[in-house]
Structures are given as C-alpha cells and as structure tokens.
Write an enzyme that holds these catalytic residues in place. Sequence first.
Site, short mmCIF file in Angstrom:
data_model
loop_
_atom_site.label_atom_id
_atom_site.label_comp_id
_atom_site.label_asym_id
_atom_site.label_seq_id
_atom_site.Cartn_x
_atom_site.Cartn_y
_atom_site.Cartn_z
N ASP A 77 -20.47 80.75 10.39
CA ASP A 77 -21.35 81.91 10.41
C ASP A 77 -22.52 81.72 11.37
O ASP A 77 -23.03 82.69 11.93
CB ASP A 77 -21.86 82.20 9.00
N ASP A 180 -43.53 79.04 -1.08
CA ASP A 180 -43.17 78.27 0.11
C ASP A 180 -42.73 79.18 1.25
O ASP A 180 -42.63 78.73 2.39
CB ASP A 180 -42.03 77.30 -0.21
N THR A 191 -25.98 87.21 1.11
CA THR A 191 -25.17 86.09 0.61
C THR A 191 -25.52 84.78 1.32
O THR A 191 -24.81 83.79 1.19
CB THR A 191 -23.66 86.37 0.79
N LEU A 195 -29.39 84.48 -1.26
CA LEU A 195 -28.61 84.14 -2.45
C LEU A 195 -29.01 82.78 -3.00
O LEU A 195 -29.11 82.59 -4.21
CB LEU A 195 -27.12 84.17 -2.12
N SER A 196 -29.24 81.81 -2.11
CA SER A 196 -29.60 80.46 -2.56
C SER A 196 -30.97 80.42 -3.22
O SER A 196 -31.30 79.46 -3.91
CB SER A 196 -29.55 79.48 -1.38
#
Length: 294
Positions: A77, A180, A191, A195-196
């Site tokens: 990606d 942060d 995604t 997402l993380s």
Amino acid sequence: MNQQTLRFALIGNEYQARKSMAIQRILNYLREKAAEVYIDRTYYEFLTSTQQLDIWCSGVFEDSDFESDFVISLGGDGTFLKAADRVGHRGIPILGVNMGRLGFLADVLPSEIETALDEIYSGDYRLEAHSVIKIEVDGETLEGSPYALNDIALLKRDNASMISVRCSINGQFLVTYQADGLIISTPTGSTAYNLSNGGPIIVPSANNLCLSAVAPHSLNIRPIVINDDCVIDLEVESRNHNFLAAIDGRSEKLREGTKIRIRKAPYKVNIVKQRSTHYFSTLRDKLMWGADTR
C-alpha cells in the site's frame, strides 16, 4: 479495448528483491498485447542493475513525467500511495499488485495478474473513485506534495511531550486535543493509521472524514466522523515549539503557531478493481473477522 494500443506506467518497490518477481510476467503479457510500457527510472535501475534482470520496456520516466492509460503499482500500500501521488489530478486508473503483506489498496495477488489484465483489455473491470484530502499551511512551505489519499496526521516530534491541537470545523470550535497527535483520515485511510488508533472503518464510497486522536490525555476524547465538505482548521502548541505533519507517511517539520487547514482535494484517485472482488469480503479476509485460530 482489444483494438487499442494501451499505454502502461509501472511504479514499483525497489527495496525488497522478492517484490520484483512478478515484473517479468507483467511485461511478457503486455508485450504479447503490443502495449506501450514505461517504467519509473528508479525502479528500472533497481531491476536491471541490482536484480540483473533483462527488462523490456518502451521507455523510462521520472517523477510524474509520464502519460498512460493505466498505472500498475507493484508493491504494498505504501507503493500504491506514492503512485497515487504521482498520478495526482490526472485521474489515470491505478491497478495495485500486492507484493507486500496487508494490502487494502494493492489488492491484486501475483497469481491474479493475468486475470486482472485480461479484464482491463476486455473492459470488464470496475473503477472506484477515492477521495483525497489536502493540507494548507500559513507561513510555511511544504517540501513535498500537500495531497493525501489515506491520511494527514499532526504528531509530536521524537520523545517530546504531548502536543495541544486546537481544532475548528467550518469555523466552529470543536475541542483542543491534548495528545501525541491527531489523524485526519479519508474513508480509504480509515483502515490504516486511523484503525490502529481505535478509529472507525468507513466504506470507501462514503463522503466522510474521520478525526482520531493519537494517545489522547483524556479518556473522554473519541473519534468523530464529519462530512468531507467540511473545512478543518488546526493550530498546534508544542513544548519544543515544532511538530510533524505526516502526509500519507511523508513527514514535514512545522513550527508551532503555524495555521493549518485541511479540506477535500478537487480531484479523486481512480482505482481498478476486479469484478470478483468486493469491499466487505476483502475487509473480512484482511482483518480475519470470524477466523477461529484455536
């Protein structure tokens, strides 16, 4: 389309040797179709000099200096994002061949290359138009492209203390994030970094953006989804008086007090999809939903 001479621009990942193995199959196929094939110079030199491959092509190009009917991205990606940035506003459809690991954008497997190219030549493929966002900075100059297909994130530098990000939407104050960082993602990027960090998954066709804080100081802060025609204004305070703006992963250092505006870009990126692929099945497979690992 069978009667046309199609032009293809190939952009690849030149850092891992195993990701170059599919190139010969693609070139052999396109040569049989009498296509015009142009390869990014850096990738071409990697294939011919580092990999010692005998590469056929119609020519090489640098940066965004190419014209083609389709772009083929060979990598993960990250490679796809670079290809999308180089295509820019021209709307050239991009086919992503996944030579990496978790690929949402580059979703054509090496074993599916011929099938995907068959569909292009027969016209039996789908085009998905994906939104792009743009960052504008007041009083600073960005070194790279201001456009992002995935996301734009404002982040603290190194091991500095958290930053404060004052956020307004369409001129209305929302909140000052103590965190942060702050991620502004498109549906495509929902995604990825979003997402993380606990942000929601948004289908690519949705006309939305998502704001997700990175490690917020307050547990009350939650991601928020807004319309993609909104204008987002941001101001950052940092203890070391500077911060990073990550634009699809490309980092730019900015000074504290820089006024930042993020809005939807005036163009979209066209992604070639095989008829047999569908978003929800891809999502289920990539995220291993329902998989029993016992």
